[in-house]
Write a protein that holds these residues in place. Structure first.
Motif, mmCIF file in Angstrom:
data_model
loop_
_atom_site.group_PDB
_atom_site.id
_atom_site.type_symbol
_atom_site.label_atom_id
_atom_site.label_comp_id
_atom_site.label_asym_id
_atom_site.label_seq_id
_atom_site.Cartn_x
_atom_site.Cartn_y
_atom_site.Cartn_z
ATOM 1 N N LEU A 88 0.870 -0.933 -0.281
ATOM 2 C CA LEU A 88 -0.485 -0.085 -0.045
ATOM 3 C C LEU A 88 0.803 0.907 -0.267
ATOM 4 O O LEU A 88 2.024 0.811 1.044
ATOM 5 N N SER A 89 0.616 2.606 -1.058
ATOM 6 C CA SER A 89 1.020 3.757 -0.784
ATOM 7 C C SER A 89 0.964 4.545 -0.005
ATOM 8 O O SER A 89 -0.269 4.222 0.588
ATOM 9 N N ALA A 90 1.729 5.897 0.204
ATOM 10 C CA ALA A 90 1.102 7.086 1.589
ATOM 11 C C ALA A 90 0.227 7.237 0.664
ATOM 12 O O ALA A 90 -1.279 7.520 1.976
ATOM 13 N N GLY A 91 -0.246 7.612 -0.561
ATOM 14 C CA GLY A 91 -1.128 8.053 -1.424
ATOM 15 C C GLY A 91 -2.108 6.959 -0.524
ATOM 16 O O GLY A 91 -3.199 7.441 0.245
ATOM 17 N N VAL A 92 -2.728 5.390 -1.217
ATOM 18 C CA VAL A 92 -3.842 5.121 -0.576
ATOM 19 C C VAL A 92 -4.180 4.653 0.676
ATOM 20 O O VAL A 92 -5.508 5.045 0.687
ATOM 21 N N VAL A 93 -3.464 4.723 1.581
ATOM 22 C CA VAL A 93 -3.377 4.155 2.782
ATOM 23 C C VAL A 93 -3.933 5.908 3.281
ATOM 24 O O VAL A 93 -4.854 5.951 4.376
ATOM 25 N N ALA A 94 -3.411 7.019 2.675
ATOM 26 C CA ALA A 94 -3.892 8.119 3.111
ATOM 27 C C ALA A 94 -5.408 8.488 2.808
ATOM 28 O O ALA A 94 -6.247 8.892 3.593
ATOM 29 N N SER A 95 -5.471 7.981 1.410
ATOM 30 C CA SER A 95 -7.089 7.863 0.988
ATOM 31 C C SER A 95 -8.273 7.251 1.941
ATOM 32 O O SER A 95 -9.365 7.813 2.389
ATOM 33 N N LEU A 96 -7.591 6.211 2.620
ATOM 34 C CA LEU A 96 -7.968 4.773 2.835
ATOM 35 C C LEU A 96 -8.211 5.905 4.020
ATOM 36 O O LEU A 96 -9.851 5.379 4.736
ATOM 37 N N ILE A 97 -7.713 6.235 4.424
ATOM 38 C CA ILE A 97 -8.231 6.719 6.229
ATOM 39 C C ILE A 97 -9.135 7.409 6.086
ATOM 40 O O ILE A 97 -9.701 8.147 7.127
ATOM 41 N N ASP A 98 -8.924 8.544 5.009
ATOM 42 C CA ASP A 98 -10.163 10.328 4.931
ATOM 43 C C ASP A 98 -10.797 8.738 4.726
ATOM 44 O O ASP A 98 -12.794 10.168 5.495
ATOM 45 N N LEU A 99 -11.046 8.383 4.045
ATOM 46 C CA LEU A 99 -12.329 7.652 4.035
ATOM 47 C C LEU A 99 -12.935 6.729 5.032
ATOM 48 O O LEU A 99 -14.296 6.241 4.986
ATOM 49 N N ASP A 100 -12.133 6.442 6.287
ATOM 50 C CA ASP A 100 -12.943 6.332 7.573
ATOM 51 C C ASP A 100 -12.649 4.186 7.084
ATOM 52 O O ASP A 100 -13.737 3.519 7.393
ATOM 53 N N PHE A 101 -11.800 3.703 6.087
ATOM 54 C CA PHE A 101 -12.397 2.768 5.692
ATOM 55 C C PHE A 101 -11.862 1.626 6.457
ATOM 56 O O PHE A 101 -10.727 2.600 7.572
ATOM 57 N N GLU A 102 -11.955 0.504 6.785
ATOM 58 C CA GLU A 102 -11.728 0.062 8.098
ATOM 59 C C GLU A 102 -11.136 -1.716 7.313
ATOM 60 O O GLU A 102 -12.160 -2.135 6.774
ATOM 61 N N PRO A 103 -9.911 -2.424 7.663
ATOM 62 C CA PRO A 103 -9.558 -3.189 6.896
ATOM 63 C C PRO A 103 -9.946 -4.494 7.695
ATOM 64 O O PRO A 103 -10.056 -5.658 6.903
ATOM 65 N N GLY A 104 -10.718 -4.231 8.666
ATOM 66 C CA GLY A 104 -10.189 -5.474 9.679
ATOM 67 C C GLY A 104 -9.529 -5.937 10.128
ATOM 68 O O GLY A 104 -8.556 -6.168 10.344
ATOM 69 N N ASN A 105 -9.484 -7.195 10.009
ATOM 70 C CA ASN A 105 -8.659 -8.350 10.611
ATOM 71 C C ASN A 105 -7.289 -8.950 9.608
ATOM 72 O O ASN A 105 -6.563 -9.683 9.605
ATOM 73 N N VAL A 106 -7.656 -8.230 8.545
ATOM 74 C CA VAL A 106 -6.907 -8.971 7.153
ATOM 75 C C VAL A 106 -5.306 -7.958 8.087
ATOM 76 O O VAL A 106 -5.228 -6.758 7.927
ATOM 77 N N PRO A 107 -4.169 -8.355 7.735
ATOM 78 C CA PRO A 107 -2.731 -8.493 7.930
ATOM 79 C C PRO A 107 -2.597 -7.570 6.069
ATOM 80 O O PRO A 107 -2.967 -8.127 5.676
ATOM 81 N N ILE A 108 -1.269 -6.556 7.252
ATOM 82 C CA ILE A 108 -0.974 -6.060 5.882
ATOM 83 C C ILE A 108 0.750 -5.757 6.116
ATOM 84 O O ILE A 108 0.885 -6.147 7.486
ATOM 85 N N ALA A 109 1.512 -5.986 5.841
ATOM 86 C CA ALA A 109 3.083 -6.371 5.395
ATOM 87 C C ALA A 109 3.107 -5.001 4.673
ATOM 88 O O ALA A 109 2.757 -4.457 3.516
ATOM 89 N N LEU A 110 4.182 -4.088 4.207
ATOM 90 C CA LEU A 110 5.007 -3.150 4.005
ATOM 91 C C LEU A 110 5.397 -3.684 2.986
ATOM 92 O O LEU A 110 4.825 -3.327 1.313
ATOM 93 N N THR A 111 6.022 -4.975 2.147
ATOM 94 C CA THR A 111 6.498 -6.012 0.804
ATOM 95 C C THR A 111 5.745 -7.050 0.682
ATOM 96 O O THR A 111 5.799 -7.354 1.604
ATOM 97 N N LEU A 112 6.136 -7.701 -0.242
ATOM 98 C CA LEU A 112 6.176 -8.717 -0.465
ATOM 99 C C LEU A 112 7.157 -9.843 0.288
ATOM 100 O O LEU A 112 6.062 -10.717 0.654
ATOM 101 N N ASP A 113 7.485 -9.240 0.447
ATOM 102 C CA ASP A 113 8.590 -10.212 0.810
ATOM 103 C C ASP A 113 9.140 -10.177 2.872
ATOM 104 O O ASP A 113 8.125 -11.357 3.361
#
Length: 140
Positions: A88-113
């Motif tokens: 997730l890019s910084a822009g996408v993260v900022a947009s999702l926060i602005d939209l009050d998006f809740e990702p639930g319990n889905v794990p998120i990592a910075l990189t593919l590795d």
């Protein structure tokens, strides 16, 4: 014709016993639905235990498209697989926060590795190739 070209740019493949879905194109409703169907079909058909959805190539993700991606992660869990969202890019993260998006319990990592490392406890360990045993020489 354009739709077929776009779909072919999402190269879904298996590595380290995980389905890796690197999305390098901008998403739209039909593409999210197609990717979702492809992921669910592969997870069920190949009995995979891990999925990484890498969004590093996505610059814009509205709440509807994000919901489709995160719902896919929850659907895979119903099939016995764990899914991690990466890139997730910084822009996408900022947009999702602005939209009050809740990702639930889905794990998120910075990189593919990092996503693959997160899934290691849930997928079968790599099988080590059997070492070739050399026959013992008999001494007379």
């Amino acid at each position: 014709m354009e739709k077929e070209i776009t779909l072919s740019k999402v190269g879904i493949h298996v590595t380290r016993d995980c389905l890796v879905v690197p999305i390098q194109v901008e998403l739209h409703d039909e593409l999210v639905t197609q990717i979702q169907e492809d992921i669910l079909r592969r997870v069920k058909g190949e009995q995979l235990k891990g999925v990484v959805i890498d969004l590093s190539g996505v610059a814009i993700l509205d709440s509807v498209l994000a919901r489709g991606v995160f719902d896919t992660a929850q659907m895979t869990s119903l099939l016995g697989a764990r899914t991690v969202i990466t890139g997730l890019s910084a822009g996408v993260v900022a947009s999702l926060i602005d939209l009050d998006f809740e990702p639930g319990n889905v794990p998120i990592a910075l990189t593919l590795d990092e996503g693959l490392q997160t899934l290691e406890p849930y997928v079968k360990p790599k099988e080590k190739p059997e070492e070739a045993e050399e026959p013992e020489e008999e001494i007379d």
